[in-house]
Write an enzyme that holds these catalytic residues in place. Structure first.
Site, PDB file in Angstrom:
ATOM      1  N   SER A   1     -34.678 -57.367 -42.327  1.00 40.39           N
ATOM      2  CA  SER A   1     -34.166 -58.437 -41.728  1.00 40.39           C
ATOM      3  C   SER A   1     -34.201 -58.387 -40.458  1.00 40.39           C
ATOM      4  O   SER A   1     -34.850 -57.042 -39.533  1.00 40.39           O
ATOM      5  CB  SER A   1     -32.697 -58.711 -41.704  1.00 40.39           C
ATOM      6  OG  SER A   1     -32.204 -57.671 -40.329  1.00 40.39           O
TER       7      SER A   1
ATOM      8  N   THR B   1     -18.799 -68.938 -38.678  1.00 39.54           N
ATOM      9  CA  THR B   1     -18.523 -67.537 -38.863  1.00 39.54           C
ATOM     10  C   THR B   1     -18.060 -67.199 -40.102  1.00 39.54           C
ATOM     11  O   THR B   1     -17.425 -68.103 -41.403  1.00 39.54           O
ATOM     12  CB  THR B   1     -17.439 -67.290 -37.639  1.00 39.54           C
ATOM     13  OG1 THR B   1     -17.226 -65.758 -37.681  1.00 39.54           O
ATOM     14  CG2 THR B   1     -16.209 -67.813 -37.647  1.00 39.54           C
TER      15      THR B   1
ATOM     16  N   THR C   1     -31.409 -68.175 -39.223  1.00 34.55           N
ATOM     17  CA  THR C   1     -31.067 -68.974 -39.512  1.00 34.55           C
ATOM     18  C   THR C   1     -29.756 -70.066 -39.401  1.00 34.55           C
ATOM     19  O   THR C   1     -29.248 -70.764 -38.676  1.00 34.55           O
ATOM     20  CB  THR C   1     -31.256 -69.086 -41.155  1.00 34.55           C
ATOM     21  OG1 THR C   1     -31.688 -68.650 -41.545  1.00 34.55           O
ATOM     22  CG2 THR C   1     -29.540 -69.995 -41.967  1.00 34.55           C
ATOM     23  N   ARG C   2     -28.631 -69.146 -38.669  1.00 32.44           N
ATOM     24  CA  ARG C   2     -27.256 -69.314 -38.752  1.00 32.44           C
ATOM     25  C   ARG C   2     -27.636 -70.189 -36.882  1.00 32.44           C
ATOM     26  O   ARG C   2     -26.666 -71.297 -36.370  1.00 32.44           O
ATOM     27  CB  ARG C   2     -26.662 -68.653 -37.700  1.00 32.44           C
ATOM     28  CG  ARG C   2     -25.900 -67.531 -39.207  1.00 32.44           C
ATOM     29  CD  ARG C   2     -25.130 -66.412 -39.070  1.00 32.44           C
ATOM     30  NE  ARG C   2     -25.228 -65.606 -39.274  1.00 32.44           N
ATOM     31  CZ  ARG C   2     -24.894 -64.037 -38.701  1.00 32.44           C
ATOM     32  NH1 ARG C   2     -23.764 -63.851 -38.426  1.00 32.44           N
ATOM     33  NH2 ARG C   2     -25.936 -63.463 -38.688  1.00 32.44           N
TER      34      ARG C   2
ATOM     35  N   LYS D   1     -20.770 -51.331 -37.588  1.00 35.83           N
ATOM     36  CA  LYS D   1     -19.927 -51.697 -37.626  1.00 35.83           C
ATOM     37  C   LYS D   1     -19.878 -52.495 -39.135  1.00 35.83           C
ATOM     38  O   LYS D   1     -18.846 -52.641 -39.965  1.00 35.83           O
ATOM     39  CB  LYS D   1     -19.283 -53.019 -36.353  1.00 35.83           C
ATOM     40  CG  LYS D   1     -20.882 -54.561 -36.714  1.00 35.83           C
ATOM     41  CD  LYS D   1     -19.924 -55.479 -36.016  1.00 35.83           C
ATOM     42  CE  LYS D   1     -21.463 -56.696 -35.597  1.00 35.83           C
ATOM     43  NZ  LYS D   1     -20.513 -57.243 -36.957  1.00 35.83           N
ATOM     44  N   ASP D   2     -21.091 -52.281 -39.429  1.00 36.73           N
ATOM     45  CA  ASP D   2     -21.302 -52.727 -41.466  1.00 36.73           C
ATOM     46  C   ASP D   2     -21.289 -51.601 -41.948  1.00 36.73           C
ATOM     47  O   ASP D   2     -21.579 -51.424 -43.511  1.00 36.73           O
ATOM     48  CB  ASP D   2     -22.854 -53.464 -41.556  1.00 36.73           C
ATOM     49  CG  ASP D   2     -23.086 -54.448 -40.681  1.00 36.73           C
ATOM     50  OD1 ASP D   2     -22.339 -54.945 -39.932  1.00 36.73           O
ATOM     51  OD2 ASP D   2     -24.190 -54.722 -40.633  1.00 36.73           O
TER      52      ASP D   2
ATOM     53  N   ARG E   1     -23.420 -67.850 -43.325  1.00 39.27           N
ATOM     54  CA  ARG E   1     -23.919 -67.162 -43.536  1.00 39.27           C
ATOM     55  C   ARG E   1     -25.713 -67.486 -42.553  1.00 39.27           C
ATOM     56  O   ARG E   1     -25.720 -68.136 -42.982  1.00 39.27           O
ATOM     57  CB  ARG E   1     -23.811 -66.617 -44.962  1.00 39.27           C
ATOM     58  CG  ARG E   1     -23.273 -65.473 -45.030  1.00 39.27           C
ATOM     59  CD  ARG E   1     -22.971 -64.868 -46.667  1.00 39.27           C
ATOM     60  NE  ARG E   1     -24.361 -63.969 -46.054  1.00 39.27           N
ATOM     61  CZ  ARG E   1     -24.421 -62.700 -47.422  1.00 39.27           C
ATOM     62  NH1 ARG E   1     -24.467 -62.367 -48.382  1.00 39.27           N
ATOM     63  NH2 ARG E   1     -25.594 -62.111 -46.850  1.00 39.27           N
ATOM     64  N   GLY E   2     -25.650 -65.841 -43.404  1.00 34.72           N
ATOM     65  CA  GLY E   2     -27.530 -65.832 -43.159  1.00 34.72           C
ATOM     66  C   GLY E   2     -28.078 -64.684 -41.963  1.00 34.72           C
ATOM     67  O   GLY E   2     -27.346 -64.698 -41.782  1.00 34.72           O
ATOM     68  N   ASN E   3     -29.009 -64.827 -41.506  1.00 40.05           N
ATOM     69  CA  ASN E   3     -29.826 -64.215 -40.476  1.00 40.05           C
ATOM     70  C   ASN E   3     -29.406 -64.892 -38.919  1.00 40.05           C
ATOM     71  O   ASN E   3     -29.165 -66.380 -38.921  1.00 40.05           O
ATOM     72  CB  ASN E   3     -31.354 -63.199 -40.830  1.00 40.05           C
ATOM     73  CG  ASN E   3     -32.077 -64.857 -40.950  1.00 40.05           C
ATOM     74  OD1 ASN E   3     -32.114 -66.184 -40.261  1.00 40.05           O
ATOM     75  ND2 ASN E   3     -33.502 -65.112 -41.880  1.00 40.05           N
TER      76      ASN E   3
ATOM     77  N   SER F   1     -16.444 -64.408 -40.449  1.00 41.91           N
ATOM     78  CA  SER F   1     -15.679 -63.633 -40.235  1.00 41.91           C
ATOM     79  C   SER F   1     -14.902 -63.621 -39.962  1.00 41.91           C
ATOM     80  O   SER F   1     -14.105 -64.362 -39.162  1.00 41.91           O
ATOM     81  CB  SER F   1     -16.277 -62.686 -38.442  1.00 41.91           C
ATOM     82  OG  SER F   1     -15.077 -62.184 -38.374  1.00 41.91           O
TER      83      SER F   1
ATOM     84  N   ARG G   1     -33.527 -51.822 -43.397  1.00 36.96           N
ATOM     85  CA  ARG G   1     -33.618 -53.396 -44.629  1.00 36.96           C
ATOM     86  C   ARG G   1     -34.667 -54.448 -43.988  1.00 36.96           C
ATOM     87  O   ARG G   1     -35.154 -53.849 -42.194  1.00 36.96           O
ATOM     88  CB  ARG G   1     -32.432 -54.174 -44.030  1.00 36.96           C
ATOM     89  CG  ARG G   1     -30.863 -53.410 -44.987  1.00 36.96           C
ATOM     90  CD  ARG G   1     -30.035 -54.295 -44.287  1.00 36.96           C
ATOM     91  NE  ARG G   1     -30.108 -55.069 -44.454  1.00 36.96           N
ATOM     92  CZ  ARG G   1     -29.061 -56.434 -43.628  1.00 36.96           C
ATOM     93  NH1 ARG G   1     -28.513 -55.908 -42.787  1.00 36.96           N
ATOM     94  NH2 ARG G   1     -29.260 -57.287 -44.176  1.00 36.96           N
TER      95      ARG G   1
ATOM     96  N   ARG H   1     -12.040 -62.395 -38.915  1.00 38.45           N
ATOM     97  CA  ARG H   1     -12.138 -61.211 -37.114  1.00 38.45           C
ATOM     98  C   ARG H   1     -11.636 -62.380 -36.015  1.00 38.45           C
ATOM     99  O   ARG H   1     -11.290 -63.158 -35.506  1.00 38.45           O
ATOM    100  CB  ARG H   1     -12.175 -59.890 -37.066  1.00 38.45           C
ATOM    101  CG  ARG H   1     -11.511 -59.871 -36.076  1.00 38.45           C
ATOM    102  CD  ARG H   1     -12.983 -58.926 -35.182  1.00 38.45           C
ATOM    103  NE  ARG H   1     -14.185 -58.964 -34.526  1.00 38.45           N
ATOM    104  CZ  ARG H   1     -15.238 -59.152 -34.706  1.00 38.45           C
ATOM    105  NH1 ARG H   1     -13.782 -60.181 -33.353  1.00 38.45           N
ATOM    106  NH2 ARG H   1     -16.127 -59.693 -34.461  1.00 38.45           N
ATOM    107  N   ARG H   2     -13.132 -62.903 -36.202  1.00 38.70           N
ATOM    108  CA  ARG H   2     -13.696 -64.140 -35.516  1.00 38.70           C
ATOM    109  C   ARG H   2     -12.731 -65.233 -35.717  1.00 38.70           C
ATOM    110  O   ARG H   2     -12.005 -66.102 -34.888  1.00 38.70           O
ATOM    111  CB  ARG H   2     -14.452 -63.833 -35.751  1.00 38.70           C
ATOM    112  CG  ARG H   2     -15.198 -62.914 -35.001  1.00 38.70           C
ATOM    113  CD  ARG H   2     -16.907 -62.975 -34.929  1.00 38.70           C
ATOM    114  NE  ARG H   2     -17.980 -62.269 -34.124  1.00 38.70           N
ATOM    115  CZ  ARG H   2     -19.512 -61.671 -34.691  1.00 38.70           C
ATOM    116  NH1 ARG H   2     -19.469 -62.113 -36.472  1.00 38.70           N
ATOM    117  NH2 ARG H   2     -19.649 -61.098 -34.151  1.00 38.70           N
TER     118      ARG H   2
ATOM    119  N   CYS I   1     -13.455 -55.915 -45.265  1.00 38.93           N
ATOM    120  CA  CYS I   1     -14.320 -56.664 -44.093  1.00 38.93           C
ATOM    121  C   CYS I   1     -13.573 -58.293 -44.120  1.00 38.93           C
ATOM    122  O   CYS I   1     -13.452 -59.171 -43.516  1.00 38.93           O
ATOM    123  CB  CYS I   1     -15.174 -57.265 -44.863  1.00 38.93           C
ATOM    124  SG  CYS I   1     -15.460 -57.387 -46.790  1.00 38.93           S
TER     125      CYS I   1
END
Length: 319
Positions: free
Chosen positions: A11, A122, A149-150, A78-79, A144-146, A124, A9, A126-127, A239
């Site tokens: 990113s 977040t 960005t976050r 994990k993805d 969301r975002g890279n 997630s 990818r 889970r988090r 997810c």
């Protein structure tokens, strides 16, 4: 020497991770060309859960392998869906970096210093579930975002966040560890199954590529993440499920063993269920599945409404 095409990818994190694997292969005498692949997860800004989970990041890469456009791909483990991909195999799982989650907060604050009403970003479940279960009075915002960005979302201002939680591994690989204000220990937050590890995937039966990739495999890491992903697979959770797991290879009286911890948490923070198991290293996946069955017997599906989550065709969101 083998000439290899590595699909990645675009990113910064994906390129960096692929670059680490490419460098290791080049050091072994192989030629490696990076081929950029655009995935739905990169272009669709909807939530990952609504798109069916992070399998959307892997699908385009896998299609490119099947089409013969690339020879192999590097994923954040994990993805990856826990279900095997027909015709493909995870040829190598290199030694993983720190699997813990990391808090990146304004003014250098730690989790305990954020204070009631602090807004944590977040994407997630889970988090979010594990943080809510700590009873600190935090509020949450889906993001969301890279990574860049976050991280830019954190700071003073009405629309800014007080903190975000990210995988330490991604920050480390991008040279951003100075952004971490606290590493969250597993007793507070268990990571996503496979967090911190990479999966190097190629076509089944492609012996030339397999021979080049196999030396990158790290036996202890493969055993640990196999146990963790066994939990997720047995729960048939994806997810949208607040499930965390962490395995470690430890010394036991009979030799090396796997020590595995897992958690299923209520998405509203009303409680969590934590269990652990230890067993032989060569029974890694079975240990994960046995621990998952214990969680189910002790009430995990009712606690986290696992029946309503996406099946194990997906894992958690990108680092």
């Amino acid at each position: 020497m083998t000439s290899l095409r590595l699909g990645t990818r675009r990113s910064a994190l994906a390129m960096t991770q692929s670059g680490h694997v490419a460098d290791a292969l080049r050091a072994a005498g192989h030629e490696v060309e990076l081929v950029e692949i655009v995935t739905e997860g990169d272009t669709n800004r909807a939530s990952l859960a609504s798109m069916g989970g992070t399998g959307v990041f892997a699908t385009a890469l896998r299609e490119a392998m099947h089409a013969g456009e690339i020879d192999f791909a590097v994923h954040s483990l994990k993805d990856l869906p826990t279900a095997p991909a027909p015709g493909l195999v995870i040829a190598a799982i290199p030694a993983r970096v720190d699997p813990r989650d990391a808090l990146c907060a304004r003014d250098g604050l730690t989790l305990g210093e954020l204070g009631e009403g602090a807004v944590v970003g977040t994407g997630s479940p889970r988090r979010r579930a594990q943080l809510a279960a700590l009873g600190l009075g935090l509020e949450f915002r889906d993001i969301r975002g890279n990574l860049g960005t976050r991280l830019a979302m954190v700071g003073p201002g009405e629309d800014q966040l007080d903190a975000i939680v990210l995988a330490s591994a991604g920050l480390t690989r991008l040279g951003l560890r100075e952004q971490i204000t606290e590493l969250l220990e597993p007793i507070q937050m268990l990571p996503a199954p496979g967090q911190g590890a990479l999966a190097v995937e190629c076509r089944e039966g492609d012996e030339q590529v397999l021979a080049a990739l196999r030396p990158l495999d790290h036996a202890d890491t493969r055993a640990a993440v196999t146990a963790e992903r066994g939990v997720l697979a047995e729960l048939e959770a994806g997810c949208a499920a607040p499930v965390g797991a962490l395995a470690e290879v430890v010394d036991d009286v009979d030799g090396l063993a796997i020590s595995l911890r897992a958690v299923v948490a209520a998405t509203d923070g009303t409680g969590d269920l934590r269990r652990s198991i230890t067993g032989p290293m060569n029974e890694a996946e079975d240990l994960g599945r046995r621990l998952a069955r214990t969680l189910v017997a002790d009430g995990a599906p009712e606690l986290a409404d696992l029946q309503a989550t996406h099946p194990s065709t997906a894992s958690e969101h990108v680092q």
